[in-house]
Design a protein around this motif. Structure first.
Motif, PDB file in Angstrom:
ATOM      1  N   ASP A   5       0.800  -1.222   0.000  1.00 43.25           N
ATOM      2  CA  ASP A   5       0.000   0.000   0.000  1.00 43.25           C
ATOM      3  C   ASP A   5       0.838   1.280   0.000  1.00 43.25           C
ATOM      4  N   VAL A   6       2.165   1.147  -0.002  1.00 44.09           N
ATOM      5  CA  VAL A   6       3.036   2.326   0.058  1.00 44.09           C
ATOM      6  C   VAL A   6       2.810   3.244  -1.141  1.00 44.09           C
ATOM      7  N   GLN A   7       2.757   2.692  -2.347  1.00 48.17           N
ATOM      8  CA  GLN A   7       2.586   3.535  -3.538  1.00 48.17           C
ATOM      9  C   GLN A   7       1.275   4.314  -3.476  1.00 48.17           C
ATOM     10  N   ALA A   8       0.198   3.662  -3.028  1.00 42.52           N
ATOM     11  CA  ALA A   8      -1.097   4.348  -2.917  1.00 42.52           C
ATOM     12  C   ALA A   8      -1.022   5.466  -1.877  1.00 42.52           C
ATOM     13  N   LEU A   9      -0.345   5.214  -0.762  1.00 43.78           N
ATOM     14  CA  LEU A   9      -0.189   6.251   0.258  1.00 43.78           C
ATOM     15  C   LEU A   9       0.594   7.427  -0.316  1.00 43.78           C
ATOM     16  N   LEU A  10       1.681   7.146  -1.000  1.00 39.80           N
ATOM     17  CA  LEU A  10       2.486   8.222  -1.584  1.00 39.80           C
ATOM     18  C   LEU A  10       1.674   9.030  -2.585  1.00 39.80           C
ATOM     19  N   ALA A  11       0.857   8.355  -3.374  1.00 35.47           N
ATOM     20  CA  ALA A  11       0.018   9.031  -4.370  1.00 35.47           C
ATOM     21  C   ALA A  11      -1.074   9.875  -3.722  1.00 35.47           C
ATOM     22  N   SER A  12      -1.424   9.571  -2.484  1.00 33.02           N
ATOM     23  CA  SER A  12      -2.502  10.301  -1.807  1.00 33.02           C
ATOM     24  C   SER A  12      -2.075  11.672  -1.307  1.00 33.02           C
ATOM     25  N   PHE A  13      -0.780  11.922  -1.223  1.00 35.08           N
ATOM     26  CA  PHE A  13      -0.306  13.227  -0.768  1.00 35.08           C
ATOM     27  C   PHE A  13      -0.473  14.249  -1.885  1.00 35.08           C
ATOM     28  N   GLY A  14      -0.809  15.442  -1.526  1.00 34.67           N
ATOM     29  CA  GLY A  14      -1.002  16.507  -2.510  1.00 34.67           C
ATOM     30  C   GLY A  14       0.295  16.861  -3.213  1.00 34.67           C
ATOM     31  N   PRO A  15       0.180  17.618  -4.314  1.00 35.37           N
ATOM     32  CA  PRO A  15       1.370  17.964  -5.103  1.00 35.37           C
ATOM     33  C   PRO A  15       2.367  18.839  -4.346  1.00 35.37           C
ATOM     34  N   ASP A  16       1.907  19.536  -3.317  1.00 39.61           N
ATOM     35  CA  ASP A  16       2.808  20.386  -2.538  1.00 39.61           C
ATOM     36  C   ASP A  16       3.400  19.666  -1.336  1.00 39.61           C
ATOM     37  N   THR A  17       3.047  18.401  -1.154  1.00 41.08           N
ATOM     38  CA  THR A  17       3.538  17.625  -0.022  1.00 41.08           C
ATOM     39  C   THR A  17       4.591  16.650  -0.517  1.00 41.08           C
ATOM     40  N   ARG A  18       5.748  16.705   0.094  1.00 36.37           N
ATOM     41  CA  ARG A  18       6.852  15.841  -0.331  1.00 36.37           C
ATOM     42  C   ARG A  18       7.219  14.887   0.804  1.00 36.37           C
ATOM     43  N   PRO A  19       6.721  13.660   0.746  1.00 40.92           N
ATOM     44  CA  PRO A  19       7.068  12.686   1.790  1.00 40.92           C
ATOM     45  C   PRO A  19       8.517  12.218   1.652  1.00 40.92           C
ATOM     46  N   VAL A  20       9.017  11.629   2.708  1.00 45.88           N
ATOM     47  CA  VAL A  20      10.373  11.097   2.722  1.00 45.88           C
ATOM     48  C   VAL A  20      10.341   9.709   3.363  1.00 45.88           C
ATOM     49  N   ILE A  21      11.194   8.832   2.870  1.00 48.07           N
ATOM     50  CA  ILE A  21      11.375   7.528   3.508  1.00 48.07           C
ATOM     51  C   ILE A  21      12.556   7.656   4.446  1.00 48.07           C
ATOM     52  N   LEU A  22      12.341   7.320   5.702  1.00 49.84           N
ATOM     53  CA  LEU A  22      13.395   7.365   6.710  1.00 49.84           C
ATOM     54  C   LEU A  22      13.856   5.938   6.958  1.00 49.84           C
ATOM     55  N   ASP A  23      15.037   5.609   6.450  1.00 48.32           N
ATOM     56  CA  ASP A  23      15.612   4.275   6.601  1.00 48.32           C
ATOM     57  C   ASP A  23      16.472   4.289   7.861  1.00 48.32           C
ATOM     58  N   VAL A  24      16.060   3.524   8.869  1.00 51.97           N
ATOM     59  CA  VAL A  24      16.748   3.549  10.161  1.00 51.97           C
ATOM     60  C   VAL A  24      17.685   2.355  10.352  1.00 51.97           C
ATOM     61  N   ARG A  25      17.974   1.642   9.254  1.00 54.92           N
ATOM     62  CA  ARG A  25      18.890   0.514   9.338  1.00 54.92           C
ATOM     63  C   ARG A  25      20.342   0.994   9.409  1.00 54.92           C
ATOM     64  N   GLU A  26      21.229   0.081   9.728  1.00 52.48           N
ATOM     65  CA  GLU A  26      22.657   0.376   9.771  1.00 52.48           C
ATOM     66  C   GLU A  26      23.178   0.536   8.338  1.00 52.48           C
ATOM     67  N   PRO A  27      24.268   1.290   8.149  1.00 57.59           N
ATOM     68  CA  PRO A  27      24.796   1.522   6.803  1.00 57.59           C
ATOM     69  C   PRO A  27      25.051   0.229   6.013  1.00 57.59           C
ATOM     70  N   TRP A  28      25.560  -0.794   6.654  1.00 56.78           N
ATOM     71  CA  TRP A  28      25.832  -2.045   5.920  1.00 56.78           C
ATOM     72  C   TRP A  28      24.537  -2.674   5.407  1.00 56.78           C
ATOM     73  N   GLU A  29      23.439  -2.488   6.155  1.00 56.42           N
ATOM     74  CA  GLU A  29      22.153  -3.030   5.716  1.00 56.42           C
ATOM     75  C   GLU A  29      21.637  -2.281   4.488  1.00 56.42           C
ATOM     76  N   VAL A  30      21.791  -0.977   4.509  1.00 54.00           N
ATOM     77  CA  VAL A  30      21.346  -0.157   3.375  1.00 54.00           C
ATOM     78  C   VAL A  30      22.159  -0.519   2.134  1.00 54.00           C
ATOM     79  N   GLN A  31      23.464  -0.741   2.307  1.00 57.17           N
ATOM     80  CA  GLN A  31      24.303  -1.143   1.173  1.00 57.17           C
ATOM     81  C   GLN A  31      23.892  -2.515   0.647  1.00 57.17           C
TER      82      GLN A  31
END
Length: 112
Positions: A8-34
């Motif tokens: 449902d993430v894409q639908a949630l992102l699409a629900s924000f207005g054009p002036d609203t810019r959401p961000v994904i906050l990745d709280v994993r460790e750097p090695w996990e993100v890599q």
């Protein structure tokens, strides 16, 4: 606490207005993100390990929608709860984390 399923993430992102810019906050460790990064076109990802969130809180705009992400959804759940206590009103936990994303949305994202 607002939870969003990976499907449902894409639908949630699409629900924000054009002036609203959401961000994904990745709280994993750097090695996990890599190991397994998440890139959603048009949505910036901010990588701040969970243990650094309190010290780096000023880097997050309290008026901006934030979708928390980790490996299975437990660390991000704690971070989203913390952000709510700190005055962030529009925060969501991506339930199941990057693992669920890989299994249910994009199999090209490596499992670990």
């Amino acid at each position: 606490m607002q939870q969003v399923r990976v499907t449902d993430v894409q639908a949630l992102l699409a629900s924000f207005g054009p002036d609203t810019r959401p961000v994904i906050l990745d709280v994993r460790e750097p090695w996990e993100v890599q190991t397994a990064a998440l890139a959603v076109p048009g949505v910036p990802t901010v990588c701040i390990p969970m243990r650094e969130i309190p010290q780096r809180l000023a880097e997050l705009d309290a008026a901006q929608p934030i979708l928390g992400l980790c490996h299975h959804g437990m660390r991000s759940l704690q971070v989203v709860a913390f952000l709510e206590r700190e005055g962030h009103a529009d925060v969501y936990n991506i339930a199941g984390g990057i693992d669920a994303w890989s299994r249910e949305v994009d199999a090209s994202v490596p499992l670990y």
